[in-house]
Design a protein around this motif. Structure first.
Motif, short mmCIF file in Angstrom:
data_model
loop_
_atom_site.label_atom_id
_atom_site.label_comp_id
_atom_site.label_asym_id
_atom_site.label_seq_id
_atom_site.Cartn_x
_atom_site.Cartn_y
_atom_site.Cartn_z
N GLN A 35 -5.74 -1.97 5.34
CA GLN A 35 -5.75 -0.61 5.47
C GLN A 35 -6.91 0.08 5.27
O GLN A 35 -7.11 0.81 4.27
CB GLN A 35 -4.72 -0.10 4.64
N TRP B 266 0.72 -1.12 -0.04
CA TRP B 266 0.08 0.11 0.03
C TRP B 266 0.77 1.38 0.11
O TRP B 266 0.46 2.34 -0.62
CB TRP B 266 -1.12 0.12 1.21
N CYS C 176 -5.02 -1.18 -0.79
CA CYS C 176 -5.29 -0.85 0.55
C CYS C 176 -6.46 -2.03 1.41
O CYS C 176 -6.17 -2.38 2.25
CB CYS C 176 -6.13 0.46 0.99
#
Length: 124
Positions: free
Chosen positions: A50, A16, A45
């Motif tokens: 994330q 990421w 992500c």
């Protein structure tokens, strides 16, 4: 197309940081990321768990004057679903509708999955 492909390649290793760096490089070269590029970054992500960054990217699209479409919203929803953030997923579904975008099968499946992962089956 080159930036989108490079960002998509970052998904394999859940890189990421590299994906976000590529987005930044685009802006440094006066290139505006399009929906596909941002969606690819959100998918990275998602793979890297994330989910918060996926939301930042989604909300940042309006600042860049790029209108998010269903694909972008689904990328953010999927990132939150993988993290079992069922409340955020449901908020995103509502926000999507407020943006006059109709959630699709992918949107609803991710919502059901997020509720299932959180043992919130009655909410689904």
């Amino acid at each position: 197309i080159t930036f989108s492909a490079a960002i998509s390649a970052c998904r394999e290793g859940a890189r990421w940081q590299w994906a976000l760096s590529l987005l930044h490089d685009m802006e440094a070269h006066a290139l505006v990321p399009n929906r596909i590029t941002v969606s690819a970054a959100m998918s990275v992500c998602e793979k890297a768990a994330q989910w918060q960054l996926a939301l930042v990217l989604l909300h940042g699209m309006s600042a860049e004057r790029v209108a998010a479409d269903v694909m972008n919203w689904n990328a953010a929803i999927s990132a939150c679903e993988k993290a079992a953030r069922w409340q955020v997923v449901l908020q995103l579904l509502q926000a999507m509708e407020l943006q006059a975008l109709a959630p699709d099968t992918i949107s609803y499946n991710a919502a059901v999955s997020a509720c299932e992962k959180s043992a919130r089956w009655e909410t689904a």
